[in-house]
Design a protein around this motif. Structure first.
Motif, PDB file in Angstrom:
ATOM      1  N   PHE A 164       0.854  -1.175   0.000  1.00 50.01           N
ATOM      2  CA  PHE A 164       0.000   0.000   0.000  1.00 50.01           C
ATOM      3  C   PHE A 164       0.895   1.231   0.000  1.00 50.01           C
ATOM      4  CE2 PHE A 164      -2.300  -3.452   1.922  1.00 50.01           C
ATOM      5  CZ  PHE A 164      -3.538  -3.372   1.318  1.00 50.01           C
ATOM      6  N   VAL A 165       0.561   2.218  -0.803  1.00 50.43           N
ATOM      7  CA  VAL A 165       1.403   3.397  -0.957  1.00 50.43           C
ATOM      8  C   VAL A 165       0.589   4.655  -0.697  1.00 50.43           C
ATOM      9  CG1 VAL A 165       2.772   4.722  -2.619  1.00 50.43           C
ATOM     10  CG2 VAL A 165       2.811   2.220  -2.689  1.00 50.43           C
ATOM     11  N   LYS A 166       1.163   5.566   0.047  1.00 47.54           N
ATOM     12  CA  LYS A 166       0.593   6.899   0.256  1.00 47.54           C
ATOM     13  C   LYS A 166       1.650   7.900  -0.185  1.00 47.54           C
ATOM     14  CE  LYS A 166      -1.752   9.771   3.587  1.00 47.54           C
ATOM     15  NZ  LYS A 166      -2.341   9.784   4.949  1.00 47.54           N
ATOM     16  N   GLU A 167       1.307   8.734  -1.138  1.00 50.11           N
ATOM     17  CA  GLU A 167       2.267   9.687  -1.685  1.00 50.11           C
ATOM     18  C   GLU A 167       2.183  11.024  -0.970  1.00 50.11           C
ATOM     19  OE1 GLU A 167       2.208  10.020  -5.928  1.00 50.11           O
ATOM     20  OE2 GLU A 167       2.058   7.849  -6.181  1.00 50.11           O
ATOM     21  N   PHE A 168       3.327  11.660  -0.791  1.00 46.06           N
ATOM     22  CA  PHE A 168       3.426  12.998  -0.218  1.00 46.06           C
ATOM     23  C   PHE A 168       4.134  13.879  -1.230  1.00 46.06           C
ATOM     24  CE2 PHE A 168       3.301  10.132   3.387  1.00 46.06           C
ATOM     25  CZ  PHE A 168       2.297  10.715   4.168  1.00 46.06           C
ATOM     26  N   GLN A 169       3.447  14.889  -1.711  1.00 45.22           N
ATOM     27  CA  GLN A 169       4.071  15.782  -2.694  1.00 45.22           C
ATOM     28  C   GLN A 169       3.673  17.198  -2.488  1.00 45.22           C
ATOM     29  OE1 GLN A 169       4.158  14.437  -6.706  1.00 45.22           O
ATOM     30  NE2 GLN A 169       4.305  12.317  -6.087  1.00 45.22           N
TER      31      GLN A 169
END
Length: 146
Positions: A141-146
């Protein structure tokens, strides 16, 4: 058909082809300055292994592995981060040779296992790793921070 590649550790002179490989793999033009800095840093990190495949002196493939000591495995775990073979050398066993060289490195360095995560859309990649006796056992599972 099979081509015998020369597998060796990557060095900073390989940054150009590896940058192109990873941009193609990611289907994106990555920040070249940041890439070079991270590549150079990782070349000196004993927990990062970069190998390239050469055919007739040309770099035609790349594999990277990052190593962690994980509590839930009670040991050293290697995770393949990237594997790329140039299109004209695919289906010639280059990828298998890169993985085999990494497996030898893993055994020599006492890894308890070797893991890989592949994007869900890359079903051909899933088949490739399963043919090499990797088994699908987890979801990522991936959560992106940008």
């Amino acid at each position: 058909m099979s081509v015998a590649a020369h597998i060796r550790p990557a060095n900073f002179q390989d940054v150009g082809p590896i940058y192109r490989f990873i941009c193609e793999l990611e289907e994106s033009q990555l920040n070249a300055v940041a890439f070079r800095a991270i590549f150079q840093r990782n070349l000196t990190d004993r927990r990062v292994h970069y190998l390239v495949a050469e055919v007739n002196g040309e770099v035609v493939g790349f594999i990277s592995c990052h190593v962690q000591y994980l509590l839930h495995h009670t040991g050293k775990v290697g995770e393949i981060q990237e594997l790329y073979v140039v299109p004209e050398y695919r289906n010639q066993q280059i990828g298998r040779q890169l993985v085999a060289a990494l497996e030898q490195l893993a055994e020599a360095n006492g890894f308890v296992n070797l893991e890989v995560t592949a994007n869900q859309k890359r079903t051909h990649t899933h088949r490739f790793y399963q043919q090499l006796t990797f088994r699908p056992s987890h979801f990522k599972f991936v959560k992106e921070f940008q």
